[in-house]
Design an enzyme around this catalytic site. Structure first.
Site, PDB file in Angstrom:
ATOM      1  N   LYS A  41       0.806  -1.207   0.000  1.00  0.00           N
ATOM      2  CA  LYS A  41       0.000   0.000   0.000  1.00  0.00           C
ATOM      3  C   LYS A  41       0.843   1.262   0.000  1.00  0.00           C
ATOM      4  O   LYS A  41       0.354   2.331  -0.327  1.00  0.00           O
ATOM      5  CB  LYS A  41      -0.901   0.012   1.269  1.00  0.00           C
ATOM      6  N   GLY A  42       2.090   1.151   0.442  1.00  0.00           N
ATOM      7  CA  GLY A  42       2.912   2.340   0.728  1.00  0.00           C
ATOM      8  C   GLY A  42       3.031   3.356  -0.390  1.00  0.00           C
ATOM      9  O   GLY A  42       3.170   4.547  -0.138  1.00  0.00           O
ATOM     10  N   ASP A  98       7.511   3.320  -2.706  1.00  0.00           N
ATOM     11  CA  ASP A  98       7.629   4.361  -1.684  1.00  0.00           C
ATOM     12  C   ASP A  98       9.062   4.515  -1.202  1.00  0.00           C
ATOM     13  O   ASP A  98       9.584   5.616  -1.129  1.00  0.00           O
ATOM     14  CB  ASP A  98       6.683   4.060  -0.498  1.00  0.00           C
ATOM     15  N   ASP A 101      14.561   0.360   1.105  1.00  0.00           N
ATOM     16  CA  ASP A 101      15.129   0.132   2.438  1.00  0.00           C
ATOM     17  C   ASP A 101      16.074  -1.065   2.345  1.00  0.00           C
ATOM     18  O   ASP A 101      17.211  -0.905   1.920  1.00  0.00           O
ATOM     19  CB  ASP A 101      13.984  -0.071   3.445  1.00  0.00           C
ATOM     20  N   LYS A 129      16.813   5.000   1.582  1.00  0.00           N
ATOM     21  CA  LYS A 129      17.477   5.087   2.886  1.00  0.00           C
ATOM     22  C   LYS A 129      18.961   4.847   2.721  1.00  0.00           C
ATOM     23  O   LYS A 129      19.383   3.905   2.048  1.00  0.00           O
ATOM     24  CB  LYS A 129      16.907   4.031   3.842  1.00  0.00           C
ATOM     25  N   VAL A 152      10.350   6.240   9.024  1.00  0.00           N
ATOM     26  CA  VAL A 152       9.534   7.399   8.658  1.00  0.00           C
ATOM     27  C   VAL A 152       8.088   6.991   8.382  1.00  0.00           C
ATOM     28  O   VAL A 152       7.805   5.839   8.047  1.00  0.00           O
ATOM     29  CB  VAL A 152      10.119   8.128   7.414  1.00  0.00           C
ATOM     30  N   ASP A 158       3.383   3.904   6.621  1.00  0.00           N
ATOM     31  CA  ASP A 158       2.623   3.711   7.858  1.00  0.00           C
ATOM     32  C   ASP A 158       3.476   3.256   9.028  1.00  0.00           C
ATOM     33  O   ASP A 158       4.579   2.741   8.861  1.00  0.00           O
ATOM     34  CB  ASP A 158       1.552   2.642   7.629  1.00  0.00           C
ATOM     35  N   ARG A 164      -0.639   7.086   7.184  1.00  0.00           N
ATOM     36  CA  ARG A 164      -0.423   7.116   5.733  1.00  0.00           C
ATOM     37  C   ARG A 164      -0.944   8.407   5.114  1.00  0.00           C
ATOM     38  O   ARG A 164      -0.502   8.821   4.052  1.00  0.00           O
ATOM     39  CB  ARG A 164      -1.156   5.939   5.061  1.00  0.00           C
TER      40      ARG A 164
END
Ligand code: IMP
Ligand code: MG
Length: 179
Positions: A41-42, A98, A101, A129, A152, A158, A164
């Protein structure tokens, strides 16, 4: 709402960078039609803003993956909720994520898209990141912002499925106050 959160990328800065990203994307593809694949969903907030800045022939597809389960500890396993995708064979495909990472979900997404034989495959992430131990190091073509290795939220990201909707990116300094 703001307790325990520290804004690190404000709304104006985010939106200005998205305009620039859209210009970079437009320059890369010219008049070729493009399929944007967003990872839910990000990435849904970023996808919605980015695609409205793209004055070109774009289609949208979505993948629904879960790796964090909404908490701050990473799970190695990625769950794929298998949504139907548009036809990607011979098309130019741009993955919209999004955050880069550990790289695990991006690598999974790239492999899944490559299996559908697109004409080209590129990656656009809003956030990358820095100083993170990567489990994979996939090539990323468009990066919105480089951020330090901090957790974050906001703008699609989220903490336990909350925050969100924030129109900015904020660092979680003290997760206990978010409970
Ligand atoms: P990966 O570790 O690069 O595979 O990232 C997996 C997913 O974890 C990302 O697509 C995000 O949805 C989520 N994630 C990673 N870092 C953060 C963070 O700092 N805040 C919220 N979600 C994150
Ligand atoms: Mg995500």
């Amino acid at each position: 709402m703001m307790k325990g959160l520290r804004v690190c990328i404000d709304e104006q800065t985010l939106q200005a960078r998205i305009v620039e990203l859209a210009q970079e994307i437009r320059t890369t593809y010219g008049d070729e039609p493009l399929v944007l694949i967003s990872v839910l969903k990000g990435a849904f907030v970023f996808m919605a803003d980015l695609m409205r800045m793209l004055d070109m022939d774009v289609q949208a597809g979505f993948l629904c993956l879960s790796s964090y389960r909404g908490e701050m500890n990473r799970q190695d396993r990625i769950r794929d909720f298998e949504l139907p995708l548009p036809e990607l064979g011979g098309r130019h495909v741009l993955i919209v994520e999004d955050i880069f990472d550990s790289g695990a979900s991006l690598e999974y997404t790239i492999q899944k898209m490559e299996a559908r034989s697109p004409a080209s495959l590129r990656v656009c992430v809003l956030l990358e990141k820095e100083g993170v131990e990567r489990v994979a190091n996939p090539p990323v073509d468009f990066v919105g912002f480089h951020i330090p290795n901090e957790f974050v939220v906001g703008y699609g990201l989220d903490y336990k499925e909350r925050y969100r909707q924030l129109p900015f990116i904020a660092v979680v300094d003290d997760p206990s106050v978010l409970e």
